[in-house]
Design a protein around this motif. Structure first.
Motif: not given
Length: 285
Positions: A98, A120, A139, A150, A152, A168-170, A174
């Motif tokens: 990221w 990640y 992470v 993390c 999910v 999708r990692i935002r 996730i």
């Protein structure tokens, strides 16, 4: 400045790196890192993760160091028992960074710069066929030198083929989505400009379902409140009716009592008069 998702460039630490790049041992980072660790270069620091098997790239997240890029201080990463298991089995990981990316400026002779903020690590369930384990995502965070597992959120329906799953990692979390559900790049960019999340079709459906459920709950609460209010009003009417009945009965009893007293007094007076009349002509010797 835009964020870019791209594979992390990693390098394995061998005995030559551990001794330094030159004869004078000028590579301070290499001098501080133990032999057999993989290094993840990030903004302001580097993470060193124990490499159990170099050929298969199996990593042990129980053995991690953080090296400060400025002070060259080496320490263990910050962990939180609530977000990090006490023990993690060694595994192979698919790494995704990221990062913030500056494309550079040719007119001002500025080179492109990439700041890796997080890395990640997604556990690999199998290599043939290639399958990721979305229940084990970790992470490495350069901001505070921490490592965490993390949470999910899975949006894809059960039984979705693995080749259709998309992670999708935002910033806010996730999610596991499907390729057909993801928004197109134009929608993502416009949503970023508008300051709103670029929701997938599955996320929109879930939100609508939750809104509908909340509306139904609110309707039930309003209906129940109205029913309780009606019940209270009926109870008040019954109480008022009972009070009127009590007052009427009390008045009735009072009138009857007054009438009864009056008739009784009249009878007594008549009897007294009759007694006086009868006894008036008698003499008692």
């Amino acid at each position: 400045m835009t964020r870019a998702m791209r594979p992390t460039v990693c390098s394995s630490v061998d005995s030559q790196q551990a001794q330094g790049d030159g004869d004078d041992g000028s590579n301070a980072l290499a001098q501080k890192q133990p032999k057999g660790y993989r290094v993840f270069h990030m903004d302001g620091c580097s993470f060193l993760v124990k490499e159990v098997d170099r050929e298969s790239s199996i990593l042990d997240l129980n053995d991690v160091y953080v090296v400060d890029s400025v002070t060259e201080e080496t320490r263990r990463p910050t962990t939180n028992p609530d977000t990090m298991p006490a023990s993690i089995p060694p595994a192979m990981y698919h790494d995704v960074e990221w990062a913030s990316f500056f494309p550079g400026n040719e007119f001002e002779h500025k080179e492109p710069i990439t700041w890796v903020l997080k890395v990640y690590l997604i556990a690999i369930k199998s290599t043939e066929p290639y399958e990721l384990d979305f229940d084990n995502v970790f992470v490495l965070n350069a901001a505070d030198g921490s490592i965490a597992q993390c949470p999910v959120k899975r949006l894809a329906p059960p039984g979705t083929p693995e080749d259709m799953l998309q992670i999708r990692i935002r910033e806010h979390g996730i999610t596991i989505d499907t390729s057909e559900s993801l928004p197109d790049p134009e929608t993502v960019v416009q949503s970023k400009l508008d300051g709103v999340p670029a929701m997938s079709l599955l996320e929109q459906a879930l939100e609508e379902s939750m809104d509908s459920s909340d509306t139904e709950d609110d309707t039930r609460l309003v209906t129940r409140a109205e029913e309780e209010q009606e019940e209270d009003e009926e109870d008040m009417d019954e109480d008022a009716f009972d009070e009127d009945e009590d007052d009427s009965l009390s008045d009735f009893l009072t009138e009857v009592d007054d009438d009864s007293d009056s008739e009784f007094d009249d009878d007594v007076d008549l009897d007294d008069d009759a007694f006086d009349d009868d006894g008036a002509g008698e003499d008692f010797d």
